[in-house]
Design a protein around this motif. Structure first.
Motif, PDB file in Angstrom:
ATOM      1  N   SER A 182       3.148  -0.188  14.447  1.00 10.12           N
ATOM      2  CA  SER A 182       3.416   0.404  13.125  1.00 10.12           C
ATOM      3  C   SER A 182       4.361   1.599  13.195  1.00 10.12           C
ATOM      4  O   SER A 182       4.592   2.259  12.172  1.00 10.12           O
ATOM      5  N   GLU A 183       4.877   1.881  14.404  1.00 16.71           N
ATOM      6  CA  GLU A 183       5.798   3.006  14.638  1.00 16.71           C
ATOM      7  C   GLU A 183       5.180   4.361  14.267  1.00 16.71           C
ATOM      8  O   GLU A 183       5.869   5.305  13.890  1.00 16.71           O
ATOM      9  N   ASP A 184       3.849   4.390  14.393  1.00 15.88           N
ATOM     10  CA  ASP A 184       3.149   5.677  14.209  1.00 15.88           C
ATOM     11  C   ASP A 184       3.078   6.354  15.579  1.00 15.88           C
ATOM     12  O   ASP A 184       2.045   6.324  16.261  1.00 15.88           O
ATOM     13  N   TYR A 185       4.195   6.989  15.953  1.00 19.37           N
ATOM     14  CA  TYR A 185       4.310   7.509  17.319  1.00 19.37           C
ATOM     15  C   TYR A 185       3.414   8.723  17.557  1.00 19.37           C
ATOM     16  O   TYR A 185       2.971   8.955  18.688  1.00 19.37           O
ATOM     17  N   GLU A 186       3.105   9.476  16.512  1.00 20.31           N
ATOM     18  CA  GLU A 186       2.212  10.619  16.685  1.00 20.31           C
ATOM     19  C   GLU A 186       0.819  10.161  17.077  1.00 20.31           C
ATOM     20  O   GLU A 186       0.197  10.718  18.001  1.00 20.31           O
ATOM     21  N   SER A 187       0.327   9.111  16.373  1.00 16.06           N
ATOM     22  CA  SER A 187      -1.000   8.586  16.707  1.00 16.06           C
ATOM     23  C   SER A 187      -0.995   7.968  18.090  1.00 16.06           C
ATOM     24  O   SER A 187      -1.954   8.127  18.867  1.00 16.06           O
ATOM     25  N   ALA A 188       0.071   7.277  18.422  1.00 16.14           N
ATOM     26  CA  ALA A 188       0.165   6.667  19.750  1.00 16.14           C
ATOM     27  C   ALA A 188       0.117   7.739  20.836  1.00 16.14           C
ATOM     28  O   ALA A 188      -0.591   7.595  21.845  1.00 16.14           O
TER      29      ALA A 188
END
Length: 721
Positions: free
Chosen positions: A144-150
């Motif tokens: 989902s391109e949620d890089y902060e959560s990743a």
């Protein structure tokens, strides 16, 4: 015998000649052969026995108290037995309780160990679950391109993995590291694109992902490089615009090319980059990250700042810059150097204000500021400033001398104010550099100019041949010549005053800027030459005033010479006639008024006072010679006193300085010539002189007394002075 025994009853046992009750005393008794000794020993024995009886009685008197105390102790012994029994019972009870407590404690420890093992097992189970959750979360966040959560999931997994080393989780670890590597690649690529596009918000977004990925040092390097690139780009654009403006305005005024603004913007960008990104830098590597950023951005300052300053110097020109524009360049140079000092001081204080920096990193960063390329260029420009300031000073002083003219309603010519204004401005500028070597160099140039070209220009008018002879033409004062002479003398007087004022002002300013005693001594030594300069001006001024007096006094001397024909052997009628018809004083005062007083509005107060006093010296000296050749009656002495008082009154109104001391010898001569008889001099001489200080020697007093026609020489000779 009985009396003696009674008197010895209280004798201390230790004072007996024999130690009674011992084998030695018995042996001593057996050896006695003298009746007297036997009698004496018997008395001592009786006294000793009585002493023993007294001691025994004293001891027996305490028996009742001792019996009571013994009875009390017997009762206490019964209580102690009871206490002992209770204590033994309590000890048995405590021992039993202690044993029971040890058994309970052992069971509790076993339970606690079991509980901790259970909790640890539960935490490990939770960690296994969290690991799985992190793996799933990373995959979904990447999709989902949620890089902060990743990044947050990666950070959590790495923390769990570091806390719980478990070989069984090696598969999860490999999967997570693979996802982490994929995320790192995405973050680096996205950050690179944001840097190229100068998208600051996106840069901040991805730079904040470096700490969760344990890439703090790499993130710091990338982010500082980005800041450096932004600052360099802004500075380069502004610098290129300035260079273009220089080429467009070549040969014209350079005022539009503002290098100070360019350097100010560079410093502002660097400072704002540090201040506004303080939180981001601290999140990467703490306070060490701030120091690293400062050092890296300083490299841009060393490069671009040095180039700006060098081009500012080139804009001045190499061959003979226009003196009219020099001051603008000087102010610009000072602004550039001051900006550099302020910027360096701020950055060093910023570094020293950090409390958690690596002990070796802080001093190394501070040293880099002081020894960097920008600092060296600032030192070079300071040396160039001294050369340019010297050129400006010389050219403007020469110009002031060249265009010298008498200003309206002024006692001096324009050169005096112009020259000292130039010197004052130059010295003030040099002090503002805060560089002691620059100050000393500029001060030396100023002193050299004052003692050389300026001093020569001051004395040129005074040395003009026959200038004094032109002061009076046809017996009438020439206003133009008087003005020229007075102005030349005024220039000398005011120059000396200005030299002292300049010295005082510079000394005060240097005391504020240079607190070091060694620096102050260097300034003080250089400024001492201004005192010598003032003395030189005064010496030349005195010579000029003496030349002026030598021109004026020949017109007064004829009146003084007529005094020699005036008689002081006066009768009462002659004395009364002189009171109505003054014989010579008014004519002398008229001559002084005509030949001296007209110069007052043309001269400074100090010069006019000095001129008047020189004229007084001439008049008094001539009058003393004339009066010593006359004969006096007592009324003649009164006449002389009246004449002297008239002179003192007139000259006191001509000058602000006191003149009475100038006429003190004449006044004392008049006092002596007023005496009724010779012996009255003793009422004013020696211890009887009171506040009067005699200016006449004893020989001169006798000579003045001998001028009285009615004083006998024998009486004068008999005086003991």
């Amino acid at each position: 015998m009985a009396l003696r025994v009674d008197s010895d009853e209280s004798t201390n046992i230790d004072s007996y000649s024999s130690k009674f009750g011992t084998p030695e005393s018995l042996e001593e008794v057996r050896k006695l052969t003298d009746v007297g000794a036997m009698t004496r020993l018997l008395h001592e024995c009786i006294a000793y026995q009585r002493g023993l009886d007294l001691e025994l009685d004293t001891i027996l008197s305490h028996r009742t108290d001792l019996d009571k105390q013994l009875s009390s102790l017997q009762k206490s012994a019964q209580v102690l037995d009871i206490v002992k029994a209770d204590a033994e019972h309590l000890c048995a009870s405590v021992s039993s309780t202690s044993l029971l407590a040890d058994q309970v404690s052992a069971k509790v420890r076993q339970l606690d160990l079991a509980q901790s093992r259970v909790n640890d097992t539960l935490l490990r189970i939770d960690a296994i679950v969290d690991r799985s959750h992190c793996l799933d979360g990373v995959r979904k966040a990447l999709d989902s391109e949620d890089y902060e959560s990743a990044a947050s999931f990666v950070q959590t997994f790495l923390q769990l993995d570091a806390k719980y080393k478990d070989s069984a989780a090696s598969d999860q670890r490999e999967q997570l590291l693979s996802s982490k590597k994929q995320l790192e690649g995405i973050v680096r690529r996205k950050l690179g694109e944001a840097v190229d596009q100068r998208d600051h918000s996106t840069v901040l977004r991805f730079i904040r992902l470096y700490p969760p990925l344990a890439l703090e040092e790499e993130g710091l390097q990338v982010y500082v490089a980005y800041l450096k690139k932004v600052i360099a780009m802004r500075s380069r654009i502004e610098y290129e615009q300035l260079v273009e403006m220089m080429s467009d305005h070549r040969g014209n005024s350079q005022n539009e090319v503002n290098f100070v603004s360019c350097l100010t913007n560079l410093f502002k960008d660097i400072v704002l980059a540090i201040e506004e990104n303080d939180e981001t830098l601290r999140s990467l590597c703490g306070e060490d990250g701030i120091v690293y950023a400062i050092c890296e951005l300083q490299e841009e300052c060393d490069s671009r700042g040095s180039t700006i300053i060098k081009n500012d110097l080139l804009s001045v020109g190499v061959e003979g810059p226009d003196p009219r524009e020099i001051e603008v360049y000087l102010e610009e140079i000072l602004s550039l150097t001051q900006l550099g000092e302020d910027y360096t001081g701020y950055m060093i204080s910023k570094i020293r204000g950090l409390s958690s920096v690596d002990p070796e990193l802080g001093p190394r960063a501070t040293k880099a500021f002081r020894s960097g390329n920008f600092s060296k260029v600032v030192q070079d420009i300071t040396g160039y400033y001294v050369i340019l300031e010297g050129y400006f000073m010389v050219e403007n002083v020469r110009k002031a001398i060249k265009i010298d003219e008498l200003a309206f309603d002024s006692l001096t010519t324009s050169m005096v104010d112009d020259v000292f204004y130039v010197l004052q401005s130059c010295c003030r500028r040099s002090i503002s550099t805060s560089n002691i070597n620059s100050v000393i160099a500029v001060l030396s140039n100023a002193v050299s100019l004052l003692g050389g070209e300026y001093n020569e220009a001051l004395q040129q008018k005074i040395r003009e041949p026959n200038l004094g002879a032109k002061l009076f033409t046809g017996g009438v004062a020439v206003q133009k010549t008087g003005t020229e002479i007075a102005t030349a003398l005024n220039n000398m007087d005011v120059s000396g005053e200005y030299a002292l004022k300049l010295r005082h002002e510079i000394e005060e300013q240097c005391a504020e800027v240079f607190p070091a005693p060694a620096d102050r001594e260097r300034v003080k030594s250089c400024l001492s030459e201004l005192n010598e300069m003032n003395n030189g001006f005064k010496k030349a001024l005195n010579i000029g005033l003496e030349q002026l007096v030598a021109t004026v006094t020949p017109r007064i001397r004829p009146v003084l010479d007529t005094v020699a024909t005036i008689s002081y052997e006066l009768s009462e009628s002659e004395y009364a006639d002189n009171e109505v018809n003054d014989p010579w004083v008014q004519r002398l005062l008229h001559a002084v008024e005509t030949n001296v007083a007209w110069l007052q509005p043309l001269m400074t107060a100090n010069n006019y006072d000095s001129l008047v006093h020189l004229v007084i010296d001439f008049v008094v000296k001539r009058l003393e010679v004339i009066m010593m050749q006359k004969r006096f009656s007592q009324l003649g002495g009164l006449q002389l006193d009246r004449d002297v008082r008239a002179l003192v009154s007139y000259f006191s109104n001509m000058t602000q300085r006191t003149v009475r001391d100038k006429f003190s010898r004449l006044t004392q001569m008049a006092t002596i010539l007023n005496l009724e008889k010779v012996s009255e001099i003793l009422d004013f001489w020696g211890e009887n002189s009171g506040p009067m200080t005699w200016r006449l020697t004893p020989a001169e007093v006798r000579r003045v007394l001998s001028l009285r026609v009615d004083f006998k020489s024998e009486a004068i000779a008999a005086l003991k002075l």
